[in-house]
Design a protein around this motif. Sequence first.
Motif, short mmCIF file in Angstrom:
data_model
loop_
_atom_site.label_atom_id
_atom_site.label_comp_id
_atom_site.label_asym_id
_atom_site.label_seq_id
_atom_site.Cartn_x
_atom_site.Cartn_y
_atom_site.Cartn_z
N ASN A 86 0.83 -1.21 0.00
CA ASN A 86 0.00 0.00 0.00
C ASN A 86 0.87 1.25 0.00
O ASN A 86 1.74 1.41 0.85
N ILE A 87 0.60 2.14 -0.95
CA ILE A 87 1.28 3.44 -0.92
C ILE A 87 0.25 4.57 -0.89
O ILE A 87 -0.94 4.35 -1.13
N VAL A 88 0.73 5.77 -0.58
CA VAL A 88 -0.13 6.97 -0.57
C VAL A 88 0.44 7.96 -1.59
O VAL A 88 1.59 7.81 -2.01
N PRO A 89 -0.37 8.94 -1.99
CA PRO A 89 0.11 9.87 -3.01
C PRO A 89 1.47 10.49 -2.70
O PRO A 89 2.28 10.73 -3.60
N HIS A 91 4.05 9.19 -1.65
CA HIS A 91 5.13 8.34 -2.15
C HIS A 91 5.51 8.69 -3.58
O HIS A 91 6.58 8.29 -4.05
N ILE A 119 -2.45 1.98 -4.65
CA ILE A 119 -2.64 3.34 -4.14
C ILE A 119 -4.12 3.55 -3.89
O ILE A 119 -4.96 3.15 -4.69
N LEU A 145 0.80 -1.05 -10.80
CA LEU A 145 0.03 -0.31 -9.80
C LEU A 145 -1.42 -0.77 -9.85
O LEU A 145 -2.02 -0.89 -10.92
#
Length: 248
Positions: A86-89, A91, A119, A145
């Motif tokens: 899981n990433i967030v903006p 990143h 994301i 992604l």
Amino acid sequence: MKLGIKRKEFIPYYQAIIDSNTGKTVGCEVLMRWKMADRMVPPNQFIPFAESSGLILDMTKSLIDHVVLDIQKLCKFEQSLFFSINIVPEHLESDDLYLLLKQIMQTNVLGHHRLSLEITERLPIKDLNAARERLNKIYSLGIDLKIDDAGTGYGGFSYILNLGVSTLKIDKMFVDTIGNTESFNAKTIDAIIGFANQSGLEMIAEGVESQNQVEYLAQRGVHLIQGYVYAKPEPADTFFQQLQKRQG
Ligand code: G
Ligand code: G
Ligand code: MN
């Protein structure tokens, strides 16, 4: 929380993603847990603060390092699996994540397995063009992604297409309404599936809890399932042991 990062108390749990056609595990989502002395703190109690404070960047980095070690130590699985992080903006606002991933890919520590990113749609991306440029670099490493919580947030169809995502993760909120024809969300899930099919996107349904839901989704071409019907998020040793058993 900073101390927790230093002490490496943020650890990965793994939830299998299974192809309902074959019953085989194709990959998993990596879900962070905070391991305190006497208990496991679930993410809803620390992720919001981690995200708003920027600490999530360091936490994700050490999570990825941990996952790489787990794969090297524990994963004897023959088929290629993806491990979805899981990433967030945020990143996508610097090159740090790209550089970390590049180093991992160059040292070939994953064997035939691969990393993937997801994301969330819950948080807006401020500069879409800049994000897309970073993503292109990440894609060039062979890392794809997925869009998480699809249908719940800032997304929108053109947004999703502009990011070049490979996969839509259909949120539990929509899966929950399967079988309930009165519900507005029941129409929404069909629309999401239609859009993904038309656009050539893969789909993963999240929070699937019943065989009924599995069948409804299969009839519409959604075969990749993440949910308690097959598996819960598990600590590394359990997850990697279960992998072999599930293959049957
Ligand atoms: O198991 P679950 O309770 O694991 O996760 C709850 C929420 O926390 C989910 O929305 C999930 O996306 C989020 N989450 C879990 N792990 C991570 C992580 O490593 N990074 C981020 N940004 N969110 C995470
Ligand atoms: O990143 P995301 O928001 O999609 O995180 C998935 C969340 O959903 C995690 O909190 C995970 O523990 C949870 N989850 C996964 N499968 C199920 C399920 O079948 N039922 C329920 N209630 N929660 C689930
Ligand atoms: Mn997720």
